[in-house]
Enzyme design. Structure first.
Site, PDB file in Angstrom:
ATOM      1  CB  CYS A  25     -62.164 -24.635 -85.294  1.00  0.00           C
ATOM      2  SG  CYS A  25     -62.160 -26.337 -84.721  1.00  0.00           S
ATOM      3  CG  HIS A  26     -59.933 -21.476 -87.519  1.00  0.00           C
ATOM      4  ND1 HIS A  26     -59.445 -20.860 -86.399  1.00  0.00           N
ATOM      5  CD2 HIS A  26     -59.199 -22.599 -87.690  1.00  0.00           C
ATOM      6  CE1 HIS A  26     -58.441 -21.584 -85.901  1.00  0.00           C
ATOM      7  NE2 HIS A  26     -58.277 -22.645 -86.666  1.00  0.00           N
ATOM      8  CB  CYS A  76     -54.581 -26.593 -86.932  1.00  0.00           C
ATOM      9  SG  CYS A  76     -55.418 -25.341 -85.972  1.00  0.00           S
ATOM     10  CB  CYS A 113     -28.902 -12.158 -94.624  1.00  0.00           C
ATOM     11  SG  CYS A 113     -29.157 -13.821 -94.003  1.00  0.00           S
ATOM     12  CG  HIS A 134     -30.977  -9.488 -99.081  1.00  0.00           C
ATOM     13  ND1 HIS A 134     -31.580  -9.406-100.310  1.00  0.00           N
ATOM     14  CD2 HIS A 134     -30.568 -10.771 -98.952  1.00  0.00           C
ATOM     15  CE1 HIS A 134     -31.562 -10.599-100.889  1.00  0.00           C
ATOM     16  NE2 HIS A 134     -30.947 -11.443-100.093  1.00  0.00           N
ATOM     17  NE  ARG A 166     -34.706 -16.450-102.201  1.00  0.00           N
ATOM     18  CZ  ARG A 166     -34.088 -16.333-103.365  1.00  0.00           C
ATOM     19  NH1 ARG A 166     -34.719 -15.847-104.409  1.00  0.00           N
ATOM     20  NH2 ARG A 166     -32.850 -16.714-103.521  1.00  0.00           N
ATOM     21  CB  CYS A 178     -30.583 -16.868 -99.596  1.00  0.00           C
ATOM     22  SG  CYS A 178     -31.380 -15.472-100.402  1.00  0.00           S
TER      23      CYS A 178
END
Lengths: 269, 109
Positions: free
Chosen positions: A87-88, A122, A185, A189, A226, A230
């Site tokens: 398809c792609h 998909c 968070c 961060h 990830r 955390c």
């Protein structure tokens, strides 16, 4: 006379030290495309060695997964007898920009979907193949390959219109304290990026390089791995891979890195 | 036994006589150290690449013994002086006795 000369020498020495420091900090602050306004990619927090490893496409171990993904792209799988390329076509064309603008709102599902979910949707709908497990080698390879097609393009996610409510939820998650350590968070961060957390340096937690090859993991990992890591570190119960909470968070965190280049596969320590 | 091991090498295609060239190698291998425990609490047996050798036209140019502390997907770069055209042959040997090989030609002008 003797004292006079010594004073001159000292003065010159002081001057050259000052110039030296000034020059090196000016260099250190120039991160080129890896910094947009006050937003810095995790790349800028790494050692020179890790950065060199990422930039050299041969040395970058994440490229092993990208190559594997390129093979999967053209491999026929499922009852429909199709591969991604049926398809792609050429991923370099059709997948360019995907890594920079996902997650997007899926109108059918009425919520956000990220690249991993798009791949599995998909596989289910068009290929009639079994979905990949989230953190499997196949999923990481194909996600790395798809995101790698956007290498260097600036991150630009849509956060208005239909995406707005999910963006707000993601933002609320980011600032919400959780776990036994009662931390959000943002406390690491946002407030403490660049400071040490025990032996590690905290980055801004940008996700423009995912799936990222982490030296500690010795393999690439997804954004949600990830996030789970955390969450566990603040001793809260992590959400599942592909959960709505994490996809919303993914959109918000990606927006925080708007303008930063897609680095997939990034190398981090 | 590691599965799906894929070696990659990069040798410059051309070089001047006597030039020192950089050769880069990378191999996908999980390099199980033998120190980790599985979900059942038992040690996962060691499975690492323990030897890496490079020959040029059949002559040894580099050889090294690898130990468990070497990371997964090991990268190794070496420098070699080339005086003649020929073929570099790379050979990785792992604990299971599997041998992974790759060759690469260089033309010296």
């Amino acid at each position: 006379m003797k004292f006079f000369w010594r004073d001159i020498t000292l003065a010159v020495a002081t001057l050259s030290v000052a110039v030296g420091v000034g020059a090196s900090s000016a260099n250190a602050a120039d991160w080129g495309p890896y910094q947009v306004e006050d937003r810095r990619s995790g790349y800028t927090y790494m050692t020179d060695e890790s950065r060199a490893m990422q930039v050299d496409t041969f040395q970058n171990p994440g490229m092993l997964w990208v190559e594997e993904g390129a093979d999967l792209w053209t491999t026929v799988d499922g009852k429909a007898g199709k591969s991604c390329s049926t398809c792609h076509g050429d991923a370099a064309e059709s997948m360019k920009g995907i890594g920079a603008r996902y997650p997007v709102v899926d109108e059918g599902m009425g919520k956000l979907k990220n690249v991993e979910q798009q791949i599995n949707s998909c596989r289910g709908k068009n290929m009639e193949a079994a979905p990949y497990k989230w953190e499997s080698k196949e999923m990481l390879s194909l996600t790395s390959y798809v995101n790698h097609q956007s290498l260097g393009l600036p991150v630009s996610v849509k956060v208005d219109g239909a995406a707005a409510p999910f963006f707000e939820k993601g933002k609320a998650f980011y600032y919400e304290r959780r776990g036994q350590l009662d931390m959000s968070c943002s406390q690491c961060h946002e407030d403490n990026a660049g400071n040490m957390v025990r032996a590690n340096i905290l980055s801004e937690g940008q996700i423009n390089g995912f799936p990222t090859y982490r030296l500690k993991w010795q393999k690439p990992g997804s954004t949600h791995r990830r996030f789970r890591g955390c969450n566990k570190q603040v001793r809260s119960t992590p959400f599942g891979y592909g959960s709505d909470e994490y996809v919303n968070l993914e959109l918000y965190v990606k927006w925080r890195g708007r303008g930063l280049p897609v680095e997939t596969p990034a190398v981090r320590n | 036994m590691a599965s799906n091991v894929k070696p990659r090498v990069r040798v410059p295609g051309k070089a001047a006589k006597g030039e020192i060239v950089e050769i880069k190698t990378l191999i996908s291998h999980n390099m199980e150290s033998g120190r980790r425990k599985g979900k059942d609490g038992k040690l996962i047996p060691r499975s690492i690449i323990n030897k890496f050798e490079v020959t040029f036209n059949g002559k040894s140019v580099f050889s090294s013994d690898w130990q468990p502390a070497i990371s997964a997907n090991p990268y190794m770069s070496i420098f070699a002086k080339v005086d003649e055209s020929g073929e570099f042959a790379f050979k990785w040997t792992d604990d299971g006795g599997s041998i992974y090989e790759k060759t690469s030609k260089i033309t010296v002008s």
